[in-house]
Design a protein around this motif. Structure first.
Motif, PDB file in Angstrom:
ATOM      1  N   VAL A  91      55.122  31.374  42.729  1.00 29.19           N
ATOM      2  CA  VAL A  91      55.973  30.293  43.229  1.00 29.19           C
ATOM      3  C   VAL A  91      55.212  29.560  44.320  1.00 29.19           C
ATOM      4  N   LEU A  92      54.996  28.248  44.113  1.00 36.38           N
ATOM      5  CA  LEU A  92      54.269  27.450  45.091  1.00 36.38           C
ATOM      6  C   LEU A  92      55.157  27.145  46.300  1.00 36.38           C
ATOM      7  N   SER A  93      54.543  26.611  47.329  1.00 42.99           N
ATOM      8  CA  SER A  93      55.295  26.309  48.540  1.00 42.99           C
ATOM      9  C   SER A  93      56.341  25.229  48.309  1.00 42.99           C
ATOM     10  N   ASP A  94      56.171  24.395  47.235  1.00 40.76           N
ATOM     11  CA  ASP A  94      57.160  23.362  46.923  1.00 40.76           C
ATOM     12  C   ASP A  94      58.205  23.850  45.918  1.00 40.76           C
ATOM     13  N   ARG A  95      58.243  25.184  45.683  1.00 44.08           N
ATOM     14  CA  ARG A  95      59.228  25.876  44.859  1.00 44.08           C
ATOM     15  C   ARG A  95      58.959  25.813  43.360  1.00 44.08           C
ATOM     16  N   ARG A  96      57.912  25.172  42.921  1.00 47.97           N
ATOM     17  CA  ARG A  96      57.580  25.208  41.498  1.00 47.97           C
ATOM     18  C   ARG A  96      57.127  26.611  41.102  1.00 47.97           C
ATOM     19  N   GLU A  97      57.519  27.043  39.895  1.00 47.35           N
ATOM     20  CA  GLU A  97      57.196  28.389  39.423  1.00 47.35           C
ATOM     21  C   GLU A  97      56.291  28.317  38.199  1.00 47.35           C
ATOM     22  N   PHE A  98      55.362  29.288  38.121  1.00 48.39           N
ATOM     23  CA  PHE A  98      54.423  29.353  37.012  1.00 48.39           C
ATOM     24  C   PHE A  98      54.244  30.808  36.589  1.00 48.39           C
ATOM     25  N   GLU A  99      54.081  31.007  35.283  1.00 45.06           N
ATOM     26  CA  GLU A  99      53.632  32.312  34.802  1.00 45.06           C
ATOM     27  C   GLU A  99      52.142  32.437  35.138  1.00 45.06           C
ATOM     28  N   ALA A 100      51.714  33.612  35.556  1.00 47.74           N
ATOM     29  CA  ALA A 100      50.327  33.813  35.976  1.00 47.74           C
ATOM     30  C   ALA A 100      49.612  34.787  35.049  1.00 47.74           C
ATOM     31  N   GLU A 101      48.339  34.511  34.847  1.00 44.58           N
ATOM     32  CA  GLU A 101      47.457  35.391  34.068  1.00 44.58           C
ATOM     33  C   GLU A 101      46.554  36.148  35.036  1.00 44.58           C
ATOM     34  N   LEU A 102      46.404  37.439  34.793  1.00 42.86           N
ATOM     35  CA  LEU A 102      45.528  38.260  35.631  1.00 42.86           C
ATOM     36  C   LEU A 102      44.099  38.164  35.107  1.00 42.86           C
ATOM     37  N   LEU A 103      43.203  37.571  35.898  1.00 41.21           N
ATOM     38  CA  LEU A 103      41.801  37.453  35.497  1.00 41.21           C
ATOM     39  C   LEU A 103      41.000  38.690  35.846  1.00 41.21           C
ATOM     40  N   LEU A 104      41.290  39.268  37.004  1.00 38.50           N
ATOM     41  CA  LEU A 104      40.498  40.406  37.467  1.00 38.50           C
ATOM     42  C   LEU A 104      41.311  41.177  38.505  1.00 38.50           C
ATOM     43  N   ALA A 105      41.295  42.490  38.391  1.00 42.12           N
ATOM     44  CA  ALA A 105      41.912  43.359  39.399  1.00 42.12           C
ATOM     45  C   ALA A 105      40.882  44.394  39.809  1.00 42.12           C
ATOM     46  N   ASP A 106      40.616  44.468  41.096  1.00 38.73           N
ATOM     47  CA  ASP A 106      39.586  45.380  41.602  1.00 38.73           C
ATOM     48  C   ASP A 106      40.199  46.305  42.646  1.00 38.73           C
ATOM     49  N   GLU A 107      40.437  47.539  42.237  1.00 38.13           N
ATOM     50  CA  GLU A 107      41.074  48.498  43.131  1.00 38.13           C
ATOM     51  C   GLU A 107      40.196  48.844  44.317  1.00 38.13           C
ATOM     52  N   ARG A 108      38.888  48.809  44.146  1.00 37.39           N
ATOM     53  CA  ARG A 108      37.985  49.264  45.207  1.00 37.39           C
ATOM     54  C   ARG A 108      37.943  48.305  46.385  1.00 37.39           C
ATOM     55  N   THR A 109      38.190  47.024  46.151  1.00 35.88           N
ATOM     56  CA  THR A 109      38.285  46.078  47.263  1.00 35.88           C
ATOM     57  C   THR A 109      39.725  45.693  47.557  1.00 35.88           C
ATOM     58  N   ASP A 110      40.665  46.159  46.718  1.00 37.17           N
ATOM     59  CA  ASP A 110      42.086  45.806  46.814  1.00 37.17           C
ATOM     60  C   ASP A 110      42.284  44.297  46.715  1.00 37.17           C
ATOM     61  N   LEU A 111      41.553  43.676  45.779  1.00 41.52           N
ATOM     62  CA  LEU A 111      41.710  42.246  45.526  1.00 41.52           C
ATOM     63  C   LEU A 111      41.985  42.015  44.044  1.00 41.52           C
ATOM     64  N   ALA A 112      42.734  40.966  43.748  1.00 43.02           N
ATOM     65  CA  ALA A 112      43.002  40.568  42.369  1.00 43.02           C
ATOM     66  C   ALA A 112      42.959  39.053  42.291  1.00 43.02           C
TER      67      ALA A 112
END
Length: 462
Positions: A113-134
């Motif tokens: 959800v953007l700051s202007d309230r628009r909503e989007f479905e999101a695709e996960l490109l990369l999840a990295d547990e070792r840095t805790d970033l996605a």
């Protein structure tokens, strides 16, 4: 979402004209005290989003699998929907968003959800547990507001910062504070701990949100707080933008992270070591070991060298050097400043992957031997780095044991390292396979293993 240390997990453009270090000053007049952060917030806040994740988990009652209860009361395994909330930062106008891995971990549906309230479905490109970033991607036909990275990397303790995110789901919130500390390595949140500490209030839901400097630039992604109550105690931690940029670029270019490996074992310089080396104070990290033929070895690093900086940034332990080197892309070159014989030298080290396979070559053991039913994996720097094992440790490791197998009967456990069989050293799966073939049918098997740092020798009888 909350993780404690006791950890409560925290959350989380056009540039303002930058202020040089010489221009920074303590406010002296009432007018200066009343200056507002509003111009920074107006430019930075539109690039901070809310990230909603949904996953379905199965809950088993104590009577699951009991035919009587399931006959009269129905299935004893029920599904429950779990929703969680975090924040994220738009780092590319095409809709690329960075957040924390723990915000999206296990999610089956992701919504932004953007700051202007628009909503989007999101695709996960990369999840990295070792840095805790996605890294996420949303599809849109228009350019989105972006929060630029702090390329200078010149934040100092005492600098003013803003934390922007969605704490407790109340809506986008901005809090202010200062940089309390840099290069925190003893936090224990991720494998690449090198955090910016801030006293800006961050709370559950801020995870993945932005830590912004007074130039309106992203200096870090809020990821955790130290708390016993679950609320903000003024000790928050953010992943520096250098690592954030590296993970985002890896997601966009390769779709995976290939981490560079220095090929040197470093240890902190204590006061005693500093005195023996003729240093004026404890600083840097001393080279304790080198991987033969590795990047550091080829660059000319030697045992006993003291690494004091990577790319001009001072380091004081292995974690700091590892973090700085990990922010380089494969094929880049890093400059290591080292002290040797009382003189400074600059060595150029190429960023390259650790030797070996990340997944590790594996073998399931069969036949008439004490290892039947065990799964073994070949150790290598690449495999070890990915699994939290000493990267310099070699040999063969037990990765799994089947129930009611010979290996289980003889007490082998996952994590055991096979050192020798029949007094022959085992260095590779090929070595072990050859030894097992040669001893097929033997009744006694002298075996030496290492378990949790201790060595054990036994003669096993079939």
């Amino acid at each position: 979402m909350i993780r404690t240390l006791s950890l409560a997990l925290a959350a989380s453009a056009t540039l303002i004209a930058p202020v040089s270090a010489q221009d920074q000053a303590v406010p002296e007049t009432q007018a200066q005290v009343q200056l507002s952060f509003a111009p920074v917030v107006r430019q930075a806040a539109p690039a901070v989003v809310n990230v909603y994740s949904r996953r379905v988990i199965a809950q088993r009652t104590p009577f699951a699998g009991d035919p009587f209860f399931e006959r009269f009361f129905g299935p004893q395994v029920r599904e429950r929907e779990v929703n969680s909330l975090g924040s994220g930062v738009i780092v590319d106008a095409s809709g690329v968003i960075v957040t924390n891995n723990h915000v999206v971990q296990g999610a089956q549906d992701l919504r932004v959800v953007l700051s202007d309230r628009r909503e989007f479905e999101a695709e996960l490109l990369l999840a990295d547990e070792r840095t805790d970033l996605a890294v996420l991607k949303i599809s849109t036909d228009e350019a989105l507001p972006v929060l630029p990275y702090d390329d200078a990397g010149d934040s100092e303790v005492g600098d003013l910062v803003l934390a922007i995110g969605n704490p407790f789901g109340v809506g986008q919130t901005v809090t202010s504070g200062i940089v309390s500390a840099l290069a925190r390595t003893d936090v224990g949140i991720s494998d690449y701990a090198f955090f910016i500490q801030t006293d800006a209030a961050v709370n559950p839901g801020n995870s993945g949100g932005a830590l912004v400097d007074m130039d309106g630039q992203l200096i870090g992604v809020n990821t955790a707080i130290f708390s016993r109550s679950g609320g903000s105690n003024g000790i928050g931690f953010a992943i520096p933008s250098e690592m954030v940029r590296t993970v985002v670029e890896a997601a966009l270019v390769d779709g995976e992270i290939i981490r560079p490996w220095l090929g040197a074992r470093l240890q902190p310089v204590t006061q005693d070591l500093a005195s023996s080396l003729g240093l004026d104070r404890p600083r840097g990290a001393i080279v304790a070991d080198l991987w033969d033929g590795g990047a550091a070895d080829r660059a000319g690093l030697e045992q006993g060298d003291v690494v004091i900086a990577v790319d001009g940034v001072e380091v004081n332990d292995e974690i700091g050097a590892r973090f700085r080197f990990a922010t380089r892309m494969i094929g880049d070159r890093a400059q290591l400043t080292v002290l040797r014989d009382g003189r400074e030298r600059v060595l150029t080290v190429e960023a390259e992957p650790a030797p070996g396979a990340v997944e590790g070559a594996r073998m399931e053991i069969s036949g008439e031997n004490p290892f039947r039913g065990a799964e073994l994996v070949q150790l290598s720097p690449a495999f070890n780095e990915e699994n939290g094992i000493d990267p310099f440790q070699d040999g063969v490791l037990v990765s799994g044991v089947s129930r009611r197998s010979a290996a289980a009967y003889f007490g082998f456990r996952p994590g055991d390292r096979i050192l020798s069989v029949n007094d022959e050293r085992v260095e590779t799966l090929i070595d072990l396979n050859r030894i097992l073939r040669e001893l097929e049918g033997e009744k006694t098997w002298p075996v030496e293993i290492e378990r949790q740092g201790e060595r054990f020798s036994r003669t096993l009888s079939l």
